[in-house]
Design an enzyme around this catalytic site. Structure first.
Site, short mmCIF file in Angstrom:
data_model
loop_
_atom_site.label_atom_id
_atom_site.label_comp_id
_atom_site.label_asym_id
_atom_site.label_seq_id
_atom_site.Cartn_x
_atom_site.Cartn_y
_atom_site.Cartn_z
CE1 TYR A 161 -3.88 2.22 0.39
CE2 TYR A 161 -2.60 3.29 2.11
CZ TYR A 161 -3.68 3.28 1.27
OH TYR A 161 -4.56 4.34 1.27
N1 LIG Z 1 -9.75 5.49 4.41
C1 LIG Z 1 -8.53 5.94 4.68
O1 LIG Z 1 -8.12 6.00 5.84
C2 LIG Z 1 -7.64 6.42 3.56
C3 LIG Z 1 -6.46 7.11 3.92
C4 LIG Z 1 -5.62 7.55 2.92
C5 LIG Z 1 -5.95 7.33 1.59
N2 LIG Z 1 -7.10 6.64 1.27
C6 LIG Z 1 -7.40 6.43 -0.14
O2 LIG Z 1 -8.69 6.93 -0.42
C7 LIG Z 1 -9.19 6.30 -1.60
C8 LIG Z 1 -10.61 5.87 -1.37
O3 LIG Z 1 -10.63 4.81 -0.41
P1 LIG Z 1 -11.72 4.72 0.75
O4 LIG Z 1 -10.99 4.78 2.02
O5 LIG Z 1 -12.84 5.65 0.50
O6 LIG Z 1 -12.18 3.17 0.60
P2 LIG Z 1 -13.57 2.53 0.16
O7 LIG Z 1 -13.31 1.06 0.10
O8 LIG Z 1 -14.66 3.01 1.04
O9 LIG Z 1 -13.79 3.11 -1.31
C9 LIG Z 1 -12.98 2.69 -2.39
C10 LIG Z 1 -13.84 2.60 -3.65
O10 LIG Z 1 -12.99 2.19 -4.75
C11 LIG Z 1 -13.74 1.25 -5.52
N3 LIG Z 1 -12.83 0.41 -6.33
C12 LIG Z 1 -12.02 -0.58 -5.91
N4 LIG Z 1 -11.40 -1.16 -6.96
C13 LIG Z 1 -11.83 -0.49 -8.07
C14 LIG Z 1 -11.56 -0.63 -9.45
N5 LIG Z 1 -10.71 -1.56 -9.93
N6 LIG Z 1 -12.17 0.22 -10.31
C15 LIG Z 1 -13.06 1.17 -9.85
N7 LIG Z 1 -13.36 1.32 -8.56
C16 LIG Z 1 -12.75 0.49 -7.67
C17 LIG Z 1 -14.51 0.46 -4.48
O11 LIG Z 1 -15.61 -0.24 -5.07
C18 LIG Z 1 -14.95 1.55 -3.53
O12 LIG Z 1 -16.18 2.12 -3.91
C19 LIG Z 1 -8.22 5.15 -1.89
O13 LIG Z 1 -7.33 5.53 -2.92
C20 LIG Z 1 -7.48 4.99 -0.58
O14 LIG Z 1 -6.21 4.41 -0.75
C21 LIG Z 1 -7.95 6.20 2.24
#
Ligand SMILES: NC(=O)c1ccc[n+]([C@@H]2O[C@H](COP(=O)([O-])OP(=O)(O)OC[C@H]3O[C@@H](n4cnc5c(N)ncnc54)[C@H](O)[C@@H]3O)[C@@H](O)[C@H]2O)c1
Length: 303
Positions: A161
């Site tokens: 990650y």
């Molecule tokens: N939640 C955290 O603490 C956090 C912190 C830093 C960064 N992020 C980043 O934020 C972004 C969103 O993540 P989140 O936390 O909202 O998680 P989440 O799982 O709630 O949402 C992620 C979304 O991406 C979609 N997805 C997954 N694979 C896919 C694909 N191949 N094509 C299209 N869509 C796809 C999923 O269906 C989901 O709707 C990510 O890039 C994650 O790495 C999250």
């Protein structure tokens, strides 16, 4: 850039978590919203909710790892609405544990979504946005890539990650430098959140069957998952707050978007070691979250 009513926002991973919150914030600002996601049900549900709030919204089933799917997304957006003003390359998945324990399939899956997914979005949408800028001096656009604080620091058990998010930071900085050569109508920003309570700890729900692991997780991977789930559940900001901060930063033309700036001293600590050629050394006593992560992982590895 000034975000105007009727502007168009495209959000990958828009059916859940941060992406859904970007959609809601865009709708609140009167933008037309395109939710692109691999998970059909949550995508449809999000679009319905946005429409109930009075927004103009559509859903486009998209797999960001597949360049043809992202291309089809951009064509649908162009046909239905026009050239987007905000493109959120946000879809992402998580996987952790000691880096030597990650399988080839883990690497392929995480890098395909987190790195190729962003590259596909950048390659597909940026030329169209630059073309729109050439045709219309009033056009403004921004490509917003979701990285993470894990893209700016390293710590035990952050594994693939962290590698993938470092790549998103580098990709975004390269895009920034390249876009500067093209004027100021199309810009980019990179979002670096810390823990936010979303569905990311269940990322495996969208893992393709051909990239599923043959064996279950190791003790150390389970320990990492447990500590990550705990940190995610304790996230100090909501997804809605991160979305509000993100839109404000885009409006102010900021490139690095830090919803949790209190963690920046850890980034400085890492960069100081890089600049001075001293070995990586995390100030664990100042960061209980990392200390707990290290201790749990160490306990699992020594069992
Ligand atoms: N939640 C955290 O603490 C956090 C912190 C830093 C960064 N992020 C980043 O934020 C972004 C969103 O993540 P989140 O936390 O909202 O998680 P989440 O799982 O709630 O949402 C992620 C979304 O991406 C979609 N997805 C997954 N694979 C896919 C694909 N191949 N094509 C299209 N869509 C796809 C999923 O269906 C989901 O709707 C990510 O890039 C994650 O790495 C999250």
């Amino acid at each position: 850039m000034n975000i105007e009513r009727n502007d168009i926002a495209v959000i990958t991973g828009g059916g859940s978590g941060l992406g859904k919150a970007f959609g809601e914030e865009a709708a609140r600002r009167g933008m037309r919203v395109v939710i692109a996601d691999i998970e059909k049900d949550s995508m449809k549900q999000t679009v319905e909710e946005l429409r109930e709030q009075g927004a103009t919204a559509i859903g486009v089933h998209t797999d960001v790892t597949d360049s043809a799917s992202v291309e089809a997304l951009s064509e649908t957006v162009a046909d239905r609405f026009g050239i987007p003003n905000l493109v959120f390359n946000n879809a992402g998945v998580a996987s952790g544990g000691p880096i030597w324990e990650s399988t080839e399939k883990d690497w392929k899956w995480v890098c395909a979504v987190n790195v190729d997914g962003v590259a596909n979005g950048v390659r597909t949408f940026t030329p169209r946005m630059l073309e729109a800028a050439k045709k219309d001096p009033r056009y403004k656009g921004c490509v917003v890539n979701t990285a993470s604080m894990a893209g700016l620091v390293t710590a035990p058990g952050m594994g693939i990650y962290s590698v993938s998010k470092h790549a998103v930071i580098a990709l975004s900085e390269c895009l920034y430098h390249d876009l500067e050569l093209m004027g100021d109508q199309v810009t980019t920003a990179v979002l670096c959140p810390s823990y936010v309570t979303t569905n990311i700890s269940q990322s495996y729900r969208n893992r393709p069957a051909d990239l599923a692991n043959d064996k279950g997780p190791t003790k150390a991977q389970l320990a990492t998952q447990a500590i990550s789930s705990k940190d995610l559940a304790n996230g100090s900001l909501s997804a809605a707050e991160v979305a509000r901060i993100t839109f404000e930063a885009i409006g102010n033309g900021r490139f690095y978007i830090y919803p949790s700036p209190e963690l920046l001293p850890i980034v400085k600590n890492r960069l100081d070691h890089i600049a001075h050629g001293t070995n990586p050394d995390i100030p664990y006593d100042e960061i209980p979250m990392f200390k707990e992560r290290r201790d749990q992982l160490q306990a699992a590895l020594s069992n």
